[in-house]
Scaffold this motif. Structure first.
Motif, PDB file in Angstrom:
ATOM      1  N   MET A  84      -1.947  -2.859   0.087  1.00  0.00           N
ATOM      2  CA  MET A  84      -2.262  -3.789  -0.964  1.00  0.00           C
ATOM      3  C   MET A  84      -3.772  -3.801  -1.183  1.00  0.00           C
ATOM      4  SD  MET A  84      -0.853  -7.648  -1.201  1.00  0.00           S
ATOM      5  CE  MET A  84       0.894  -7.557  -0.940  1.00  0.00           C
ATOM      6  N   ALA A  85      -4.163  -3.965  -2.408  1.00  0.00           N
ATOM      7  CA  ALA A  85      -5.588  -3.982  -2.742  1.00  0.00           C
ATOM      8  C   ALA A  85      -6.252  -5.255  -2.220  1.00  0.00           C
ATOM      9  CB  ALA A  85      -5.756  -3.901  -4.253  1.00  0.00           C
ATOM     10  N   PRO A  86      -7.519  -5.170  -1.791  1.00  0.00           N
ATOM     11  CA  PRO A  86      -8.216  -6.357  -1.267  1.00  0.00           C
ATOM     12  C   PRO A  86      -8.225  -7.528  -2.253  1.00  0.00           C
ATOM     13  CG  PRO A  86      -9.497  -4.397  -0.829  1.00  0.00           C
ATOM     14  CD  PRO A  86      -8.345  -3.974  -1.703  1.00  0.00           C
ATOM     15  N   GLY A  87      -8.204  -7.262  -3.539  1.00  0.00           N
ATOM     16  CA  GLY A  87      -8.201  -8.314  -4.544  1.00  0.00           C
ATOM     17  C   GLY A  87      -6.909  -9.096  -4.611  1.00  0.00           C
ATOM     18  N   ARG A  88      -5.934  -8.727  -3.799  1.00  0.00           N
ATOM     19  CA  ARG A  88      -4.637  -9.396  -3.800  1.00  0.00           C
ATOM     20  C   ARG A  88      -4.434 -10.337  -2.615  1.00  0.00           C
ATOM     21  NH1 ARG A  88      -1.694  -8.797  -8.473  1.00  0.00           N
ATOM     22  NH2 ARG A  88      -1.971  -6.702  -9.248  1.00  0.00           N
ATOM     23  N   PHE A  89      -5.354 -10.342  -1.658  1.00  0.00           N
ATOM     24  CA  PHE A  89      -5.204 -11.159  -0.459  1.00  0.00           C
ATOM     25  C   PHE A  89      -5.864 -12.519  -0.631  1.00  0.00           C
ATOM     26  CE2 PHE A  89      -4.633  -6.969   1.394  1.00  0.00           C
ATOM     27  CZ  PHE A  89      -3.564  -7.185   2.242  1.00  0.00           C
ATOM     28  N   MET A  90      -5.209 -13.554  -0.092  1.00  0.00           N
ATOM     29  CA  MET A  90      -5.785 -14.895  -0.068  1.00  0.00           C
ATOM     30  C   MET A  90      -5.495 -15.506   1.284  1.00  0.00           C
ATOM     31  SD  MET A  90      -4.807 -16.566  -3.729  1.00  0.00           S
ATOM     32  CE  MET A  90      -3.210 -15.812  -4.027  1.00  0.00           C
ATOM     33  N   TRP A  91      -6.476 -16.209   1.825  1.00  0.00           N
ATOM     34  CA  TRP A  91      -6.269 -16.952   3.059  1.00  0.00           C
ATOM     35  C   TRP A  91      -5.773 -18.337   2.677  1.00  0.00           C
ATOM     36  CZ3 TRP A  91      -8.177 -21.560   4.926  1.00  0.00           C
ATOM     37  CH2 TRP A  91      -7.858 -21.839   6.249  1.00  0.00           C
ATOM     38  N   GLY A  92      -4.865 -18.872   3.470  1.00  0.00           N
ATOM     39  CA  GLY A  92      -4.385 -20.219   3.231  1.00  0.00           C
ATOM     40  C   GLY A  92      -4.069 -20.910   4.540  1.00  0.00           C
ATOM     41  N   SER A  93      -3.967 -22.191   4.472  1.00  0.00           N
ATOM     42  CA  SER A  93      -3.669 -23.003   5.648  1.00  0.00           C
ATOM     43  C   SER A  93      -2.405 -23.794   5.390  1.00  0.00           C
ATOM     44  CB  SER A  93      -4.824 -23.963   5.921  1.00  0.00           C
ATOM     45  OG  SER A  93      -4.474 -24.860   6.949  1.00  0.00           O
ATOM     46  N   ASP A  94      -1.604 -23.923   6.400  1.00  0.00           N
ATOM     47  CA  ASP A  94      -0.382 -24.706   6.288  1.00  0.00           C
ATOM     48  C   ASP A  94      -0.517 -25.992   7.095  1.00  0.00           C
ATOM     49  OD1 ASP A  94       2.125 -25.264   5.362  1.00  0.00           O
ATOM     50  OD2 ASP A  94       3.184 -24.020   6.807  1.00  0.00           O
ATOM     51  N   TYR A  95      -1.742 -26.504   7.153  1.00  0.00           N
ATOM     52  CA  TYR A  95      -2.008 -27.746   7.870  1.00  0.00           C
ATOM     53  C   TYR A  95      -1.188 -28.862   7.258  1.00  0.00           C
ATOM     54  CZ  TYR A  95      -4.483 -31.767   9.714  1.00  0.00           C
ATOM     55  OH  TYR A  95      -4.788 -32.936  10.333  1.00  0.00           O
ATOM     56  N   PRO A  96      -0.591 -29.736   7.990  1.00  0.00           N
ATOM     57  CA  PRO A  96      -0.717 -30.001   9.415  1.00  0.00           C
ATOM     58  C   PRO A  96       0.428 -29.426  10.248  1.00  0.00           C
ATOM     59  CG  PRO A  96       0.310 -31.893   8.411  1.00  0.00           C
ATOM     60  CD  PRO A  96       0.073 -30.852   7.314  1.00  0.00           C
ATOM     61  N   HIS A  97       1.135 -28.446   9.746  1.00  0.00           N
ATOM     62  CA  HIS A  97       2.271 -27.900  10.483  1.00  0.00           C
ATOM     63  C   HIS A  97       1.810 -27.213  11.764  1.00  0.00           C
ATOM     64  CE1 HIS A  97       4.934 -28.887   7.204  1.00  0.00           C
ATOM     65  NE2 HIS A  97       4.010 -28.404   6.377  1.00  0.00           N
ATOM     66  N   ASP A  98       2.467 -27.509  12.858  1.00  0.00           N
ATOM     67  CA  ASP A  98       2.007 -27.014  14.159  1.00  0.00           C
ATOM     68  C   ASP A  98       2.327 -25.548  14.424  1.00  0.00           C
ATOM     69  OD1 ASP A  98       4.716 -27.237  14.586  1.00  0.00           O
ATOM     70  OD2 ASP A  98       4.557 -28.654  16.245  1.00  0.00           O
ATOM     71  N   GLU A  99       3.080 -24.893  13.555  1.00  0.00           N
ATOM     72  CA  GLU A  99       3.343 -23.473  13.775  1.00  0.00           C
ATOM     73  C   GLU A  99       2.192 -22.596  13.266  1.00  0.00           C
ATOM     74  OE1 GLU A  99       5.295 -24.445   9.815  1.00  0.00           O
ATOM     75  OE2 GLU A  99       5.212 -25.405  11.753  1.00  0.00           O
ATOM     76  N   GLY A 100       1.204 -23.205  12.660  1.00  0.00           N
ATOM     77  CA  GLY A 100       0.024 -22.486  12.183  1.00  0.00           C
ATOM     78  C   GLY A 100      -1.021 -22.381  13.270  1.00  0.00           C
ATOM     79  N   THR A 101      -2.267 -22.270  12.875  1.00  0.00           N
ATOM     80  CA  THR A 101      -3.343 -22.097  13.850  1.00  0.00           C
ATOM     81  C   THR A 101      -4.097 -23.366  14.216  1.00  0.00           C
ATOM     82  OG1 THR A 101      -4.861 -21.446  12.082  1.00  0.00           O
ATOM     83  CG2 THR A 101      -3.700 -19.680  13.253  1.00  0.00           C
TER      84      THR A 101
END
Length: 74
Positions: A1-18
């Motif tokens: 996938m091209a770099p222009g297609r990536f996005m970082w996101g957060s699923d806060y406050p769900h504990d299965e995230g980081t």
């Protein structure tokens, strides 16, 4: 996938995230990514897709992040 297609996101406050280690996780994943590409992944690509005004959002981004500097340095 091209770099222009990536996005970082957060699923806060769900504990299965980081949370509460999101900053450490970002550093581990993105430590070798260039600043321009990382800026796109963290904000630029979403801004283009959703027509966000990054200048208007800059104060919130500075407070809540993630920022390029805090996501690259260990």
């Amino acid at each position: 996938m091209a770099p222009g297609r990536f996005m970082w996101g957060s699923d806060y406050p769900h504990d299965e995230g980081t949370p509460p280690y999101s900053k450490e996780n970002l550093r581990a994943v993105f430590h070798a990514v260039g600043a321009d590409e990382l800026r796109d992944v963290l904000a630029g690509n979403a801004a283009k897709l959703y027509d966000f005004d990054l200048d208007a959002l800059a104060p919130l981004a500075a407070t809540y992040g993630p920022t390029v500097d805090r996501s690259r340095h260990r």
